[in-house]
Design a protein around this motif. Structure first.
Motif, PDB file in Angstrom:
ATOM      1  N   ILE A   1      38.780  58.937 -79.465  1.00 19.20           N
ATOM      2  CA  ILE A   1      37.698  57.923 -79.821  1.00 19.20           C
ATOM      3  C   ILE A   1      37.996  57.413 -80.759  1.00 19.20           C
ATOM      4  O   ILE A   1      37.849  55.885 -81.370  1.00 19.20           O
ATOM      5  CB  ILE A   1      36.558  58.883 -80.889  1.00 19.20           C
ATOM      6  N   VAL A   2      38.391  57.871 -82.213  1.00 19.24           N
ATOM      7  CA  VAL A   2      37.704  57.450 -83.811  1.00 19.24           C
ATOM      8  C   VAL A   2      39.784  56.905 -83.831  1.00 19.24           C
ATOM      9  O   VAL A   2      39.846  55.669 -83.774  1.00 19.24           O
ATOM     10  CB  VAL A   2      38.235  58.164 -84.618  1.00 19.24           C
TER      11      VAL A   2
ATOM     12  N   VAL B   1      24.264  58.791 -66.595  1.00 18.27           N
ATOM     13  CA  VAL B   1      25.363  57.840 -67.515  1.00 18.27           C
ATOM     14  C   VAL B   1      26.501  58.593 -67.775  1.00 18.27           C
ATOM     15  O   VAL B   1      27.897  58.040 -66.835  1.00 18.27           O
ATOM     16  CB  VAL B   1      25.196  57.247 -68.448  1.00 18.27           C
ATOM     17  N   PHE B   2      26.856  58.992 -68.809  1.00 13.10           N
ATOM     18  CA  PHE B   2      27.550  60.535 -69.254  1.00 13.10           C
ATOM     19  C   PHE B   2      28.326  60.671 -68.215  1.00 13.10           C
ATOM     20  O   PHE B   2      29.644  60.441 -68.454  1.00 13.10           O
ATOM     21  CB  PHE B   2      26.949  61.188 -70.034  1.00 13.10           C
ATOM     22  N   GLY B   3      27.989  61.362 -66.993  1.00 11.98           N
ATOM     23  CA  GLY B   3      28.491  61.520 -65.813  1.00 11.98           C
ATOM     24  C   GLY B   3      29.868  63.158 -65.638  1.00 11.98           C
ATOM     25  O   GLY B   3      31.123  62.333 -65.174  1.00 11.98           O
ATOM     26  N   ALA B   4      29.193  63.289 -66.531  1.00 11.53           N
ATOM     27  CA  ALA B   4      29.998  65.363 -66.408  1.00 11.53           C
ATOM     28  C   ALA B   4      29.496  65.241 -65.013  1.00 11.53           C
ATOM     29  O   ALA B   4      28.529  65.248 -64.483  1.00 11.53           O
ATOM     30  CB  ALA B   4      30.003  66.003 -67.581  1.00 11.53           C
TER      31      ALA B   4
ATOM     32  N   ALA C   1      35.308  59.893 -71.918  1.00 10.78           N
ATOM     33  CA  ALA C   1      34.826  58.587 -70.616  1.00 10.78           C
ATOM     34  C   ALA C   1      33.040  58.962 -70.546  1.00 10.78           C
ATOM     35  O   ALA C   1      32.600  57.624 -70.962  1.00 10.78           O
ATOM     36  CB  ALA C   1      34.899  58.685 -69.513  1.00 10.78           C
ATOM     37  N   GLY C   2      32.901  59.516 -70.662  1.00  8.61           N
ATOM     38  CA  GLY C   2      31.398  59.901 -70.934  1.00  8.61           C
ATOM     39  C   GLY C   2      30.710  59.220 -72.110  1.00  8.61           C
ATOM     40  O   GLY C   2      29.944  58.482 -72.022  1.00  8.61           O
TER      41      GLY C   2
ATOM     42  N   PHE D   1      41.107  55.779 -67.042  1.00  6.86           N
ATOM     43  CA  PHE D   1      40.616  56.965 -66.853  1.00  6.86           C
ATOM     44  C   PHE D   1      40.740  56.887 -65.562  1.00  6.86           C
ATOM     45  O   PHE D   1      40.617  56.501 -63.943  1.00  6.86           O
ATOM     46  CB  PHE D   1      39.368  57.656 -66.884  1.00  6.86           C
ATOM     47  N   SER D   2      41.023  58.466 -64.727  1.00  3.26           N
ATOM     48  CA  SER D   2      40.885  58.746 -63.577  1.00  3.26           C
ATOM     49  C   SER D   2      39.796  58.932 -62.761  1.00  3.26           C
ATOM     50  O   SER D   2      38.415  58.829 -63.426  1.00  3.26           O
ATOM     51  CB  SER D   2      41.102  60.527 -63.688  1.00  3.26           C
TER      52      SER D   2
END
Length: 324
Positions: A74-75, A172-175, A220-221, A241-242
């Motif tokens: 992320i960084v 929303v995170f979607g795991a 992605a989350g 992303f996939s």
């Protein structure tokens, strides 16, 4: 969903964080027995425009590398630069444990069991205290990344307390899975929630290991949550992303561990994340001298959300974690 919370001065560890600026600070509260200073880097990016503050953490347990990898990416990919509000990233919270590739602090304590900490307590407790007093007061939201402990591989999942807004963020995170789970007493999540913060605890993979698929879901989350909060629009980035990260998550409210009835060598068969029917074989346990082999069957139907990947198990050891 833009939360206007930052029309104010922000000062962390005695340093002012100006609008439109980025800064790296070091949380320095202790030295090793060699007198070597140990510093925990805290990477802060603040937009010119006011908005919410999100804290993204990895490595509260020093041997959980996958969380560190998620925050690192992320960084490194500059996803931590907001257009509104502030993003605080701590890739390695327990840098003591990370250096030694162990779960605990040098004092033998689990950092995630001593929050909110004490100014004059143990080394772990003192660190927890400074994190809660110096960083958390500025935060509105937190994503805390973990993995399964030891040889346990967790399917990507978000754990939340029973809160409407937190559940919305988890969706929303979607795991693949959302687990409603009670806050563990004296954990970082528990301490933050008691301060009114909204916390998503991500679990994925296992300790001392990296898993690219889990990392992609975790990254992605975070992007989806930050987009939802109005911190930054990541629509273009998410296209890379996939497609599997767009699957609708399953909400789980009840789970149970299936434990070994025998000691021996464990041969898992069912894969983490799959649905298994009652009576189907999960794996087998065999004696090292060839004297027995026993099948382990599912006592009920459900999804496997965690698998013990240890080759040797003792009677009573957890083999798989299943939804009910």
């Amino acid at each position: 969903m833009l939360k206007e919370t930052q029309n104010k001065n922000i000062e962390i560890l005695g340093k002012a964080v100006s609008k439109g600026k980025g800064i790296q600070l070091n949380l320095d509260i202790a030295k090793l027995h060699t007198r070597t200073k140990i510093e925990v880097p805290i990477i802060i990016e603040r937009a010119k425009k006011d908005g919410p503050c999100i804290l993204i953490t990895g490595g509260i347990h020093g041997d959980e590398f996958n969380g560190v990898e998620i925050v690192r990416q992320i960084v490194s990919k500059k996803f931590n630069k907001p257009t509104c509000g502030t993003i605080i990233c701590i890739p390695i919270v327990n840098i003591f444990g990370f250096l030694n590739q162990t779960r605990e602090f040098p004092d033998g304590r689990d950092l995630n069991r001593v929050f909110p900490g004490s100014k004059r307590g143990s080394l772990a407790s003192r660190f927890a205290y400074h994190l809660m007093t110096e960083i958390v007061p500025h935060v509105d939201y937190c994503i805390d990344y973990h993995t399964g402990g030891r040889e346990r591989f967790n399917v990507s999942q978000v754990r939340i307390n029973d809160d409407k807004e937190t559940l919305e963020l988890a969706k929303v995170f979607g795991a693949p899975f959302i687990l409603k789970s009670k806050n563990r007493d004296k954990s970082f999540r528990d301490a933050c929630v008691k301060k009114g913060k909204k916390v998503l605890l991500f679990e994925g993979g296992k300790s001392l290991s990296l898993n690219n698929k889990v990392a992609d879901i975790g990254i992605a989350g975070a992007l989806k949550v930050m987009s939802h909060l109005g911190i930054r629009d990541f629509s273009n980035e998410l296209e890379n992303f996939s497609p599997s990260i767009k699957a609708k998550p399953m909400l789980i409210e009840k789970t149970s561990w299936i434990r070994a009835r025998y000691s021996g060598m464990y041969h898992p068969q069912a894969e983490t994340g799959t649905f298994i029917k009652k009576g189907e074989v999960i794996g087998s346990i065999s004696g090292p001298f060839g004297d027995f082999e026993k099948e382990v069957k599912a006592p009920y139907s459900g999804y496997i959300i965690c698998t013990n990947e240890s080759s040797i198990v003792n009677q009573g050891d957890a083999l798989v974690h299943m939804t009910k």
